[in-house]
Design an enzyme around this catalytic site. Structure first.
Site, PDB file in Angstrom:
ATOM      1  N   GLY A  14       0.758  -1.213   0.077  1.00 48.88           N
ATOM      2  CA  GLY A  14      -0.098   0.010  -0.174  1.00 48.88           C
ATOM      3  C   GLY A  14       0.744   1.367  -0.044  1.00 48.88           C
ATOM      4  O   GLY A  14       0.554   2.452  -0.477  1.00 48.88           O
ATOM      5  N   ASP A  60       0.570   3.084   4.451  1.00 49.57           N
ATOM      6  CA  ASP A  60      -0.340   3.748   3.522  1.00 49.57           C
ATOM      7  C   ASP A  60      -1.520   4.483   4.689  1.00 49.57           C
ATOM      8  O   ASP A  60      -1.770   5.680   4.484  1.00 49.57           O
ATOM      9  CB  ASP A  60      -1.172   3.248   2.520  1.00 49.57           C
ATOM     10  CG  ASP A  60      -1.529   1.790   3.019  1.00 49.57           C
ATOM     11  OD1 ASP A  60      -1.489   1.477   4.459  1.00 49.57           O
ATOM     12  OD2 ASP A  60      -2.093   0.940   2.118  1.00 49.57           O
ATOM     13  N   ASP A  82      -5.850   2.429  10.398  1.00 49.50           N
ATOM     14  CA  ASP A  82      -7.092   2.234  10.402  1.00 49.50           C
ATOM     15  C   ASP A  82      -7.458   1.635  11.886  1.00 49.50           C
ATOM     16  O   ASP A  82      -7.524   2.290  12.756  1.00 49.50           O
ATOM     17  CB  ASP A  82      -7.631   1.068   9.300  1.00 49.50           C
ATOM     18  CG  ASP A  82      -9.123   0.883   9.221  1.00 49.50           C
ATOM     19  OD1 ASP A  82      -9.902   1.818   9.848  1.00 49.50           O
ATOM     20  OD2 ASP A  82      -9.515  -0.061   8.658  1.00 49.50           O
ATOM     21  N   LYS A  92      -7.206   7.470   9.447  1.00 46.19           N
ATOM     22  CA  LYS A  92      -9.023   7.520   9.897  1.00 46.19           C
ATOM     23  C   LYS A  92      -9.437   7.819  11.319  1.00 46.19           C
ATOM     24  O   LYS A  92      -8.769   7.439  12.314  1.00 46.19           O
ATOM     25  CB  LYS A  92      -9.547   6.036   9.407  1.00 46.19           C
ATOM     26  CG  LYS A  92      -9.448   5.550   8.146  1.00 46.19           C
ATOM     27  CD  LYS A  92     -10.236   4.488   8.003  1.00 46.19           C
ATOM     28  CE  LYS A  92     -10.316   4.012   6.412  1.00 46.19           C
ATOM     29  NZ  LYS A  92     -10.903   2.682   6.324  1.00 46.19           N
ATOM     30  N   PHE A 146     -14.111   3.812   3.297  1.00 47.89           N
ATOM     31  CA  PHE A 146     -13.077   2.816   2.714  1.00 47.89           C
ATOM     32  C   PHE A 146     -12.522   3.556   1.371  1.00 47.89           C
ATOM     33  O   PHE A 146     -13.252   3.994   0.480  1.00 47.89           O
ATOM     34  CB  PHE A 146     -13.589   1.373   2.275  1.00 47.89           C
ATOM     35  CG  PHE A 146     -12.481   0.380   1.980  1.00 47.89           C
ATOM     36  CD1 PHE A 146     -12.040  -0.291   2.911  1.00 47.89           C
ATOM     37  CD2 PHE A 146     -12.193   0.152   0.877  1.00 47.89           C
ATOM     38  CE1 PHE A 146     -10.766  -1.047   2.626  1.00 47.89           C
ATOM     39  CE2 PHE A 146     -10.983  -0.659   0.612  1.00 47.89           C
ATOM     40  CZ  PHE A 146     -10.368  -1.240   1.411  1.00 47.89           C
ATOM     41  N   VAL A 147     -11.287   3.931   1.515  1.00 47.34           N
ATOM     42  CA  VAL A 147     -10.625   4.488   0.343  1.00 47.34           C
ATOM     43  C   VAL A 147      -9.641   3.776  -0.519  1.00 47.34           C
ATOM     44  O   VAL A 147      -9.152   2.877  -0.396  1.00 47.34           O
ATOM     45  CB  VAL A 147      -9.790   5.684   0.668  1.00 47.34           C
ATOM     46  CG1 VAL A 147     -10.961   6.780   1.320  1.00 47.34           C
ATOM     47  CG2 VAL A 147      -8.817   5.378   1.732  1.00 47.34           C
ATOM     48  N   ASP A 191      -5.509  -0.554  -2.017  1.00 44.65           N
ATOM     49  CA  ASP A 191      -6.330  -1.442  -2.865  1.00 44.65           C
ATOM     50  C   ASP A 191      -7.453  -1.696  -2.270  1.00 44.65           C
ATOM     51  O   ASP A 191      -7.680  -1.625  -0.973  1.00 44.65           O
ATOM     52  CB  ASP A 191      -5.642  -2.527  -2.955  1.00 44.65           C
ATOM     53  CG  ASP A 191      -5.568  -3.393  -1.693  1.00 44.65           C
ATOM     54  OD1 ASP A 191      -5.125  -3.161  -0.748  1.00 44.65           O
ATOM     55  OD2 ASP A 191      -5.825  -4.616  -1.817  1.00 44.65           O
ATOM     56  N   ARG A 223      -4.767   0.407  -7.162  1.00 43.98           N
ATOM     57  CA  ARG A 223      -3.754   1.123  -6.638  1.00 43.98           C
ATOM     58  C   ARG A 223      -3.143   1.808  -7.566  1.00 43.98           C
ATOM     59  O   ARG A 223      -2.255   2.682  -7.023  1.00 43.98           O
ATOM     60  CB  ARG A 223      -2.225  -0.314  -6.352  1.00 43.98           C
ATOM     61  CG  ARG A 223      -2.909  -1.233  -5.196  1.00 43.98           C
ATOM     62  CD  ARG A 223      -1.685  -2.231  -4.751  1.00 43.98           C
ATOM     63  NE  ARG A 223      -1.826  -3.217  -4.158  1.00 43.98           N
ATOM     64  CZ  ARG A 223      -1.979  -3.382  -2.877  1.00 43.98           C
ATOM     65  NH1 ARG A 223      -2.062  -2.253  -2.177  1.00 43.98           N
ATOM     66  NH2 ARG A 223      -2.275  -4.340  -2.155  1.00 43.98           N
TER      67      ARG A 223
HETATM   68  P1  IMP Z   1      -5.243  -1.501  10.362  1.00 41.79           P
HETATM   69  O1  IMP Z   1      -4.226  -2.853  10.643  1.00 41.79           O
HETATM   70  O2  IMP Z   1      -6.754  -1.871  10.669  1.00 41.79           O
HETATM   71  O3  IMP Z   1      -4.666  -0.162  10.893  1.00 41.79           O
HETATM   72  O4  IMP Z   1      -5.171  -1.482   8.545  1.00 41.79           O
HETATM   73  C1  IMP Z   1      -4.058  -1.165   8.268  1.00 41.79           C
HETATM   74  C2  IMP Z   1      -4.045  -1.656   6.771  1.00 41.79           C
HETATM   75  O5  IMP Z   1      -5.225  -2.104   6.120  1.00 41.79           O
HETATM   76  C3  IMP Z   1      -3.464  -0.638   5.829  1.00 41.79           C
HETATM   77  O6  IMP Z   1      -2.136  -0.845   5.625  1.00 41.79           O
HETATM   78  C4  IMP Z   1      -4.113  -0.939   4.484  1.00 41.79           C
HETATM   79  O7  IMP Z   1      -3.406  -1.935   3.846  1.00 41.79           O
HETATM   80  C5  IMP Z   1      -5.643  -1.439   4.854  1.00 41.79           C
HETATM   81  N1  IMP Z   1      -6.610  -0.626   4.852  1.00 41.79           N
HETATM   82  C6  IMP Z   1      -7.117   0.009   5.906  1.00 41.79           C
HETATM   83  N2  IMP Z   1      -8.291   0.932   5.631  1.00 41.79           N
HETATM   84  C7  IMP Z   1      -8.219   0.818   4.235  1.00 41.79           C
HETATM   85  C8  IMP Z   1      -8.932   1.786   3.406  1.00 41.79           C
HETATM   86  O8  IMP Z   1      -9.740   2.566   3.513  1.00 41.79           O
HETATM   87  N3  IMP Z   1      -8.580   1.253   1.993  1.00 41.79           N
HETATM   88  C9  IMP Z   1      -7.487   0.413   1.777  1.00 41.79           C
HETATM   89  N4  IMP Z   1      -6.947  -0.122   2.588  1.00 41.79           N
HETATM   90  C10 IMP Z   1      -7.073  -0.034   3.984  1.00 41.79           C
HETATM   91 MG    MG Z   2      -4.401  -3.163   1.636  1.00 41.46          MG
END
Ligand code: IMP
Ligand code: MG
Length: 182
Positions: free
Chosen positions: A43, A99, A102, A130, A151-152, A158, A164
């Site tokens: 990402g 990237d 979340d 976020k 979701f972006v 991706d 991407r």
């Molecule tokens: P986390 O572990 O929930 O913080 O998520 C982190 C990973 O989830 C990021 O590195 C992204 O690869 C993916 N991700 C989280 N939110 C999004 C989104 O809105 N779009 C695309 N990928 C996301």
């Molecule tokens: Mg991803």
């Protein structure tokens, strides 16, 4: 591909302007140190390429590859390291680049793993953060843009490995997410 995006949040010039600011901040903060960047693939690919070319400091680049989504739009909480070897960052000033922040699971797991290699310092930089309650506490040191909990895709981000290569960041149409979780 373009029709799958509900609305554009940040176009290419907006992203690049923000990268100028973050790169200037990082370059100033690390001016007397040798930076070791750990990029979280895939990402962060576009972000890392564009950001690092704006930082005129000696630096090293390592990558880790993790997966936590398995094609869904919600983090599963289980973070699998595909690139198992932790970069040798003993006594180094590490900046982790990802990237998007979340739930926080991914960056918390990476930070813990990098910590075991005994770096001198660890900081975290994300392109997007976020606005939401996180499952894990992560306070990034550098943030490109704060966004709502949507979701972006694009500019490296991706959905099921697609989108991407969009040059901008946009919100994916909700129906596409819903279809995939049926
Ligand atoms: P986390 O572990 O929930 O913080 O998520 C982190 C990973 O989830 C990021 O590195 C992204 O690869 C993916 N991700 C989280 N939110 C999004 C989104 O809105 N779009 C695309 N990928 C996301
Ligand atoms: Mg991803």
């Amino acid at each position: 591909m373009k029709g799958d995006v509900e609305r554009v949040l940040f176009d290419e010039p907006a992203i690049h302007r923000r990268l100028d600011d973050i790169a200037a901040q990082i370059s100033s903060d690390y001016r007397d140190r040798e930076l070791t960047v750990i990029a979280v693939l895939h990402g962060s690919l576009m972000f890392v390429a564009d950001l690092l070319r704006r930082i005129p400091l000696p630096l090293k680049l390592d990558c880790v590859r993790v997966a936590s989504y398995h094609g869904k739009s919600q983090s599963s909480g289980k973070v699998v390291f595909n690139e198992v070897t932790v970069p040798d960052v003993a006594d180094r000033d590490v900046l982790i680049l990802d990237d998007i922040l979340d739930s926080g699971h991914t960056l918390a797991a990476i930070r813990e793993t990098v910590q075991t290699a005994k770096p001198r310092s660890i900081q975290v930089c994300v392109l997007l953060s976020k606005k939401k309650q996180r499952a894990r506490e992560i306070y990034p040191d550098y943030v490109g843009f704060e966004i709502e909990d949507e979701f972006v895709v694009g500019y490296g981000l991706d959905f099921k490995e697609s989108y991407r290569n969009l040059p901008y960041i946009g919100v994916l149409r909700k129906e596409l997410l819903e279809q995939s979780s049926e």
